[in-house]
Design an enzyme around this catalytic site. Structure first.
Site, PDB file in Angstrom:
ATOM      1  N   CYS A  41      -2.682   8.224   5.113  1.00 53.60           N
ATOM      2  CA  CYS A  41      -2.658   7.700   3.557  1.00 53.60           C
ATOM      3  C   CYS A  41      -3.640   8.096   2.956  1.00 53.60           C
ATOM      4  O   CYS A  41      -3.954   8.230   1.758  1.00 53.60           O
ATOM      5  CB  CYS A  41      -2.551   6.069   3.517  1.00 53.60           C
ATOM      6  SG  CYS A  41      -3.463   5.280   4.672  1.00 53.60           S
ATOM      7  N   GLU A  69       0.814  -1.257  -0.025  1.00 51.27           N
ATOM      8  CA  GLU A  69      -0.089   0.119  -0.047  1.00 51.27           C
ATOM      9  C   GLU A  69       0.853   1.220  -0.105  1.00 51.27           C
ATOM     10  O   GLU A  69       1.675   1.325   0.916  1.00 51.27           O
ATOM     11  CB  GLU A  69      -0.825  -0.167   1.270  1.00 51.27           C
ATOM     12  CG  GLU A  69      -2.026   0.934   1.098  1.00 51.27           C
ATOM     13  CD  GLU A  69      -2.273   1.767   2.472  1.00 51.27           C
ATOM     14  OE1 GLU A  69      -2.720   0.792   3.388  1.00 51.27           O
ATOM     15  OE2 GLU A  69      -2.038   2.863   2.544  1.00 51.27           O
TER      16      GLU A  69
END
Lengths: 501, 501
Positions: free
Chosen positions: B308, B272
């Protein structure tokens, strides 16, 4: 009323247009005559590979928005049009592959049923096509309100599919990967296998008719003919391609993976590479299943040993197996020889038999007569478990009519052999008692080596049903997380989206 | 009763044993003091990396056979032991990360809840832990009997997990990937992030207690400390490792992927990598949501822009946005500056701000004061849609308190911007009317760019619930097919097995 038989063109099919592509010719091959066929086919040009991928990407924006009902009708129309190809399809494929007509009829039926199974799943909006999970909002939750979230699945984008030589219908032009991708909402760019270019052209005619009948966008399917390796590499490197389905050899798979790894964007590579499909024969089975040896020989000889689930490794007790071994010898000695799918496969088979014959650890148990010099004749070898554990050659797949019997002395040795196995598509166990702790431990260990664990049945024959899994730990496939057969195969070409409100 | 605070050792944890590993030292860092911390940590040796992987593989054979009930109790015990770490955990993490105590309390709660959610799923034997599909036999079927098949899921094997700097609990030692892997039945070898080694040691103490309490095999978890890159590469190259979970930068992800590609066996890499999380602000929202500018600024400033899911790109109508822009300026001008997680992140942020300032296409809309020279101060830039479409720099994530406003003139231009976006973890839409065809088309296009599509809400805050998806098209993640948050995260570390009888 049978359709008029139209001559083959030898062309590729790029988003609705038949295109010669280049002047580079190649020819199909008649395994039974052991000579090239007369029909010429043409290598597609690399520019037209790019064009097919670009049209697929443009079409994706339209095709992904079609309803599941519309896609269901499309898949049923493809199935109808395969049926309408009639005898010409069977004849051309028989000529190109030498596979028996009855087998081809069965495989055609299975391929049609597969399309209709996906069509039914689409019509019923089954998982993973519908919303699979949902959590309700809780605006009063402390310290923060809880949102409403739904998990749904989107198609990945254009998919490259590589046809396999050994299943010219079920794992080729309109086979499992193509059906799953189209069902999921993904356009397909198909690389035809050079071993059956005429079959690919006929199948492409079928989908062309279905596209027109259902008013689908033309870029939803392209089919590339050619023997130039650059075509395949150009296809998997294309930025428009978002997943690759492949059935074939480790060598070709590794070459394609190397190209895929140079891409800016990583994409899934679903390679199904073959397997020796171990048959675990417990002492009990030698008594309770007198027909076992003949069944195993018949299963191994199906399609002259060219099934990906062909039983290539038989683990047999070292003692008490005389009757079993006698029946193996009887079956194999009388087995007729036949050719294999391509001259390359014939050469590889001969080479593998030579290696096994020269290997000091093995004994030749039986062989059938070789009726023509380009035929492959059935072979069964044997060795003891210690030799198997020490010799890597004995773990390798022999594509063709060959099996290796490994004799084990006790369950400790059997467990050691199971633990030494590489990943497999399937394994079968014969004579297991699930109440027996030792058997239970063997089954547990074996389940981690395979994609399908079979009790008391032959591995050949892959049922097309929702709970099927066809795939397995590496090297039997390159992505153990997915199946190439069954409704779950759609997941290969889909991905989750959470919608939050 | 709080536990006695025990001094940190600086050691790694290899299958139940705390090990120094080598004499190579490194130190944590206090972002708020802008200087190294006094506690020494030690690079683990490569031999002990191998040992951790080997012990994980041996343990897998035992751990995969534990019942879902036993694994449920284990995950609950880990959650209990994190709670029992008490204030020491929060203090050490605060010192290492400068993240506010309230934020850390929240993240700790979320991490504990995540473990308990998996524990509940295990206790209830929810999908994918149970038999998910089953087809009944039909012995009378012609031409061949239909077998009984069941589809179940097996754990993949030992998993390597890499902790993230920005979520020292939820995406680190005992975060989502570790919880999902342990729930699925996979041992974990964890590479601690150098930005919070003390936090990792404390978390490892918690799981060590849980392992002992639940009588789990020691090799089920190892934690590797170190700053030598070879440690990470050795870990992902180990043949025992069957999947990798990673949260971090594209640079590190690419380096790890290159090593993974040299393996004999391909394995999944779940990276990720971050995202600019576009905020689509439709003209309607400028009127109906007067609070939107302040909400976006607050969301972007959360954790000083180090989420994020931080909203880094705001697509705003070029006309009628004066009030919106005024509020942005007001919020940003008064935003306090703060340091970032590591000196490296501070340097990268300063470099990105310099590039955006020097870029001819952008205008600085507002900036906060920088209170210390090692702080990052909030910045908002703007540009027009044409410039955005032509300038690749403007598509890149700036990790820290920064957002880019892209002004669009009409829905055609907005659609062009959406189509030009790279893959994102999330996007939010503000002011959309799903009955409006134009809006519908924008939403459809946007959904193919993201892993989570959010209506009228901020992207920061990832709900831990069964229908969550955290992941997205490349480059936001390396495998769009899976999620790192929510119950579906277990699927990352499982694979299908068909049992045929």
């Amino acid at each position: 009323m049978p359709h008029t038989q139209q001559a083959l063109s030898g062309y590729s099919y790029i988003a609705g247009q038949w295109q010669q592509g280049s002047s580079e010719r190649f020819y199909g091959f008649s395994p039974v005559q052991n000579e090239p066929l007369s029909q010429a086919y043409y290598d597609i040009s690399l520019d037209l590979v790019d064009a097919a991928c670009e049209r697929a990407a443009q079409t994706f924006v339209i095709y992904r928005q079609t309803s599941t009902q519309v896609r269901s009708e499309f898949l049923n129309a493809i199935a109808d049009e395969i049926e309408a190809l009639g005898e010409q399809l069977l004849e051309v494929t028989h000529q190109e592959t030498n596979l028996p007509m009855a087998r081809l009829q069965g495989e055609r039926g299975r391929t049609i049923n597969q399309l209709r199974a996906f069509a039914d799943a689409l019509a019923q909006n089954l998982a993973p096509l519908h919303i699979s999970r949902e959590d309700l909002a809780d605006p009063a939750r402390q310290p923060l309100p809880k949102p409403h979230t739904k998990l749904k699945y989107l198609p990945l984008g254009p998919v490259a599919v590589f046809g396999a030589s050994n299943f010219p219908y079920a794992f080729s032009t309109l086979g499992g990967d193509t059906a799953a991708a189209l069902a999921a909402g993904c356009p397909v760019v198909m690389k035809s296998h050079r071993a059956h270019p005429g079959t690919s052209e006929l199948m492409t005619r079928a989908i062309d008719k279905a596209i027109q009948r259902c008013d689908m966008p033309a870029g939803v399917f392209s089919m590339l003919q050619g023997v130039n390796y650059d075509i395949s590499h150009r296809l998997v490197a294309a930025p428009q391609i978002k997943a690759v389905g492949f059935t074939g050899s480790m060598g070709v798979a590794k070459a394609l993976m190397a190209t895929i790894q140079t891409r800016a964007e990583p994409i899934p590579f679903y390679g199904e590479l073959g397997s020796i499909n171990p048959q675990v024969i417990l002492p009990e089975a030698l008594h309770s299943k007198p027909e076992l040896a003949e069944q195993l020989c018949a299963s191994m000889l199906m399609g002259n040993g060219q099934f990906c689930t062909s039983p290539g490794l038989w683990l047999v007790p070292a003692t008490g197996c005389d009757a079993f071994m006698d029946k193996v010898i009887e079956s194999i000695n009388t087995a007729p020889s036949d050719t294999l799918l391509t001259p390359g496969i014939v050469r590889s088979f001969a080479h593998a038999i030579e290696s096994l014959t020269e290997c000091k650890a093995t004994t030749l148990v039986a062989q059938g007569a070789r009726q023509r010099d380009f035929h492959a004749n059935a072979h069964v070898f044997s060795c003891d478990a210690k030799a198997f554990l020490q010799t890597s050659l004995l773990h390798e797949e022999v594509f063709g009519p060959c099996a290796l019997i490994v004799h084990y002395t006790d369950s400790v040795q059997l467990m050691a052999v199971i633990n030494a196995l590489e990943g497999q598509l399937t394994a079968s166990v014969h004579g297991a008692d699930e109440q027996n702790d030792e058997h239970q431990a063997l089954l547990e260990a074996l389940s981690y080596k395979v994609g399908r664990l079979i009790f008391e049945q032959m591995p050949t024959g892959v049922e097309v049903c929702p709970s099927m899994n066809h795939g397995g730990p590496f090297p039997s496939s390159t992505d153990v997380r997915s199946t190439s057969v069954g409704l779950e195969a759609m997941r290969r070409f889909m991905r989750p989206l959470c919608v939050q409100k």
